[in-house]
Design an enzyme around this catalytic site. Structure first.
Site, short mmCIF file in Angstrom:
data_model
loop_
_atom_site.label_atom_id
_atom_site.label_comp_id
_atom_site.label_asym_id
_atom_site.label_seq_id
_atom_site.Cartn_x
_atom_site.Cartn_y
_atom_site.Cartn_z
N HIS A 70 21.13 7.56 52.75
CA HIS A 70 21.63 8.35 51.62
C HIS A 70 23.07 8.78 51.89
CE1 HIS A 70 17.66 8.83 49.55
NE2 HIS A 70 17.28 8.45 50.75
N TYR A 340 16.00 12.61 61.43
CA TYR A 340 17.13 13.37 60.90
C TYR A 340 17.93 13.99 62.04
CZ TYR A 340 15.23 13.30 56.08
OH TYR A 340 14.78 12.93 54.86
#
Length: 370
Positions: A70, A340
């Site tokens: 993203h 992440y």
């Protein structure tokens, strides 16, 4: 003259060595733990580092200083307006009838910060809410209603199968076929991606938490939940021809135009699981007849470029949760949180090393993980 000092027992003389051995054992155990986490002792074991490597390979190129997934998006700010209904199920302060400010991000799927919006099937919303009692809640939501696979290993295998073949620049059809055969649940996701209409805007897209969480009420009762952000803006579909003809940055342009006319809103709708609903399998939806409760509204007031916006350095880890909300045992939820973190650290290293933009020759924004 005899020695008047008593001879200490041998156990006392050995105590320094015992202490040293104990220290060595502790240090060795810590070293082995780090080696295990890093995957050095089990090179075939799926680790966050290995998963992040696969994401980078799947992008075909590492855009230094950018999010690995993203990569293209914008920062947004606003507030969450609780309506009090959520307080029945969770002690989280955000559900009280108060305004909780947030720093958020709207993005599209893919690892290129220069990709075309019309080619990005997945759109996402991430929020960091900061309540007036000092609690923080980070969310990472997507436009798909369920994951394509049921396990972290399957998620990794999907990432590997989608990596472009150096000879063609596209995924190897044989690998995709093999992956689909090994994960029959992926057929549901493939059908969603093929048949569900694309929206014309970030503003009229629904975003789903997908993974299950637990809400804890004031009596300590836990309930399994999922949530979605349902847009108040009317849905409008894009045809393939419209997507092809649209400007490559049409989502950002549309967002700025809409915000110039006022804030944008999404209702947060919580779905409560019933006994037997799949809590640890995010590839399965819960039946439509489950209880749905609207607990508040997300209000976006402003947007800024991600190069300078407040979302730039935020890791939208979905397991950073306030009191009253807990993560479930969904393995993909844990995997997302771990990956992440690795992605964030790699981007921070990119920036600290001064090599941001080395992969493309362009100057990327200073960013953190999604």
């Amino acid at each position: 003259m005899p020695d008047l000092e008593p001879t200490p027992p041998s156990s006392v003389l050995q105590r320094p060595w015992v202490a040293l051995l104990a220290i060595a054992l502790i240090v060795g155990t810590i070293a082995l733990a780090f080696a295990w986490i890093a995957g050095w002792l089990t090179p075939r074991r799926l680790t966050p580092q290995r998963f992040t490597n696969a994401i980078e390979a799947g992008n075909g190129e590492v855009y230094s200083g950018f999010r690995r997934a993203h990569a293209k998006g914008v920062c947004v700010t606003g507030y969450f307006e609780g309506n009090g209904q959520g307080a029945t199920f969770s002690t989280a302060r955000m559900f009280a009838p108060v305004h909780t400010p947030f720093v958020g991000r709207l993005s599209v799927g893919g690892g290129s910060p220069y990709g075309l919006d019309g080619n990005a099937r997945v759109r996402s919303m991430a929020l960091e809410l900061n309540s007036d009692d000092g609690q923080q809640w980070r969310m990472a939501m997507n436009s798909f209603p369920f994951f394509g696979v049921s396990s972290a290993d399957g998620f990794y295998e999907q990432t590997v199968a989608n990596a472009p073949d150096p000879a063609t620049g596209k995924p190897d059809p044989a690998k995709l076929t093999s992956f689909a055969a090994a994960h029959p649940e992926f057929a549901r996701f493939a059908a969603w991606a093929k048949d569900t209409p694309w929206s014309t805007s970030w503003a009229n897209t629904a975003y789903n938490g997908v993974d299950a969480f637990r809400f804890i009420d004031s009596n300590g009762r836990a309930r399994n939940v999922r949530w979605s952000m349902i847009p108040q803006a009317a849905f409008a579909a894009m045809t393939p021809e419209q997507r092809k003809a649209a400007d490559g940055n049409f989502l950002d342009e549309d967002l700025r135009t809409r915000l110039a006319n006022g804030p944008l809103r999404w209702d947060m709708v919580v779905t409560l699981a019933a006994e037997g609903d799949p809590v640890i399998d995010p590839s399965q939806q819960w039946p439509e007849d489950r209880q749905h409760v609207t607990v508040g509204t997300v209000v976006i007031e402003n947007s800024t470029p991600q190069t300078t916006g407040a979302c730039r350095d935020i890791n939208y880890d979905p397991l950073i949760l306030p009191r009253g909300v807990e993560g479930s045992d969904d393995p993909i939820l844990a995997a997302r949180s771990a990956v992440y973190s690795v992605s964030f650290n790699r981007r921070e290293h990119d920036i600290a090393g001064g090599d941001a933009g080395a992969a493309t020759g362009k100057t990327p924004p200073r960013e953190a993980t999604r």
